[in-house]
Write an enzyme that holds these catalytic residues in place. Sequence first.
Site, PDB file in Angstrom:
ATOM      1  N   GLY A 129    -110.488 -28.606 -13.582  1.00  0.00           N
ATOM      2  CA  GLY A 129    -111.401 -27.777 -14.014  1.00  0.00           C
ATOM      3  C   GLY A 129    -112.272 -26.829 -13.070  1.00  0.00           C
ATOM      4  O   GLY A 129    -113.462 -27.262 -12.779  1.00  0.00           O
TER       5      GLY A 129
ATOM      6  N   THR B 181    -111.719 -22.900 -12.398  1.00  0.00           N
ATOM      7  CA  THR B 181    -111.816 -21.327 -12.488  1.00  0.00           C
ATOM      8  C   THR B 181    -112.631 -21.011 -13.782  1.00  0.00           C
ATOM      9  O   THR B 181    -112.610 -21.601 -14.849  1.00  0.00           O
ATOM     10  CB  THR B 181    -110.309 -20.847 -12.663  1.00  0.00           C
ATOM     11  OG1 THR B 181    -109.560 -21.252 -11.814  1.00  0.00           O
ATOM     12  CG2 THR B 181    -110.403 -19.256 -12.807  1.00  0.00           C
TER      13      THR B 181
ATOM     14  N   THR C 101    -111.429 -16.511  -8.321  1.00  0.00           N
ATOM     15  CA  THR C 101    -111.003 -17.309  -7.103  1.00  0.00           C
ATOM     16  C   THR C 101    -112.168 -17.273  -6.187  1.00  0.00           C
ATOM     17  O   THR C 101    -112.228 -17.866  -5.206  1.00  0.00           O
ATOM     18  CB  THR C 101    -109.732 -16.738  -6.500  1.00  0.00           C
ATOM     19  OG1 THR C 101    -109.894 -15.263  -5.968  1.00  0.00           O
ATOM     20  CG2 THR C 101    -108.446 -17.051  -7.129  1.00  0.00           C
TER      21      THR C 101
ATOM     22  N   GLU D 192    -102.095 -28.494  -4.179  1.00  0.00           N
ATOM     23  CA  GLU D 192    -101.569 -27.843  -5.179  1.00  0.00           C
ATOM     24  C   GLU D 192    -100.720 -26.821  -4.459  1.00  0.00           C
ATOM     25  O   GLU D 192     -99.641 -26.530  -5.303  1.00  0.00           O
ATOM     26  CB  GLU D 192    -102.606 -27.275  -5.674  1.00  0.00           C
ATOM     27  CG  GLU D 192    -102.416 -26.613  -6.906  1.00  0.00           C
ATOM     28  CD  GLU D 192    -103.467 -25.740  -7.712  1.00  0.00           C
ATOM     29  OE1 GLU D 192    -103.538 -25.669  -8.799  1.00  0.00           O
ATOM     30  OE2 GLU D 192    -104.517 -25.599  -7.148  1.00  0.00           O
TER      31      GLU D 192
END
Length: 372
Positions: free
Chosen positions: A108, A110, A116, A230
Amino acid sequence: MRKLCAGFPGDYWRALDRERAYPTAFVQALTQAGFLSVLIPEEFGGSGLGLAAATAVLEEIHRSGCNGGACHAQMYTMGTILRHGSPAQKQAYLPAIASGALRLQAFGVTEPGAGTDTTRISTFARRDGDDYVVNGQKIWISRAEHSDLMVLLCRTTPRDEAAKPSDGMSVLIVDLRDAVGKGLTIRPVRTMLNHATTELFFDDLRVPAANLIGEEGRGFRYILDGMNAERILIAAECIGDGRFFIDRSSAYANAREVFGRQIGENQGVQFPIARNYVQLSAAALMVDKAAGMFDAGEACGTEANMAKMLASEASWAAADTCIQTHGGFGFAEEYDIERKFRETRLYQVAPISTNLILSHVATHVLGMPKSF
């Protein structure tokens, strides 16, 4: 990995796509085979392998026509707990994640008003005795409906009161099983692909203070490693997608005959496919480099960004060529190309857009002034 994926052919994914359903059976098979716990140390029930091994897993999932987006967060999100969690937190969560007893699929970060620009998040956690009380909103939080736990980044000090914009943010482990309906509302967001993404609303959600990862106010630093992992892992998925498209393009160009000859004999057909192969091979080397640096403990933010950008663009180019090679058949669901076409397009936008990557390289590598 290829053998496991063979048990989940195109018709499995097409049925899920039509219903916007979660691939529960696929995720369970990956979990039981130990593929989702490759990065968890052996002492906690995982394989204790490096990021390079995880990239191989995800690349092969996507080359086989499957989709790792349903579960890839389990690999990189747990890194926040592994690197910065307390011994009690590691023992409480990591063995259960490795065995599949717990799912950690949600990350969690954004928010609608920040995008961004992570330092401008406004979801706030106020300390109240033995709890934090959380209020705010998140967007594009994938798999929240299919996860037991979520790693949540929120402010614990207002931005204008922090020494630096990146200070004053903290990371909490949220048990979604207890939170939903008790201060947390999850609302699905329907998109052009089956990605199980959602928006979250926090209204006085109470989270135990024991669920704070590391020190209060240092959360932004804790999630950076997860963001690099990621990007590298998603770059590997793009490499897998690209190989899927090139495999399909080559096979079809060799088999399809028009005007009495294989269409692959025509340079107008074969050259774009060959170019896709060249571009993808170069991007794959960048992914390997970034993963190697990550595993060596080296700073790799730039390399992770470049790997993600190159891989996503190479995959998208291969997807476009594949559609063009197949002509009308490329738009038919039964060929699986249109589904993968939609899936791979996402990765020029998420988890970070191409423009932000170019901005990072321009300012952090080339020394240019910030453009925003």
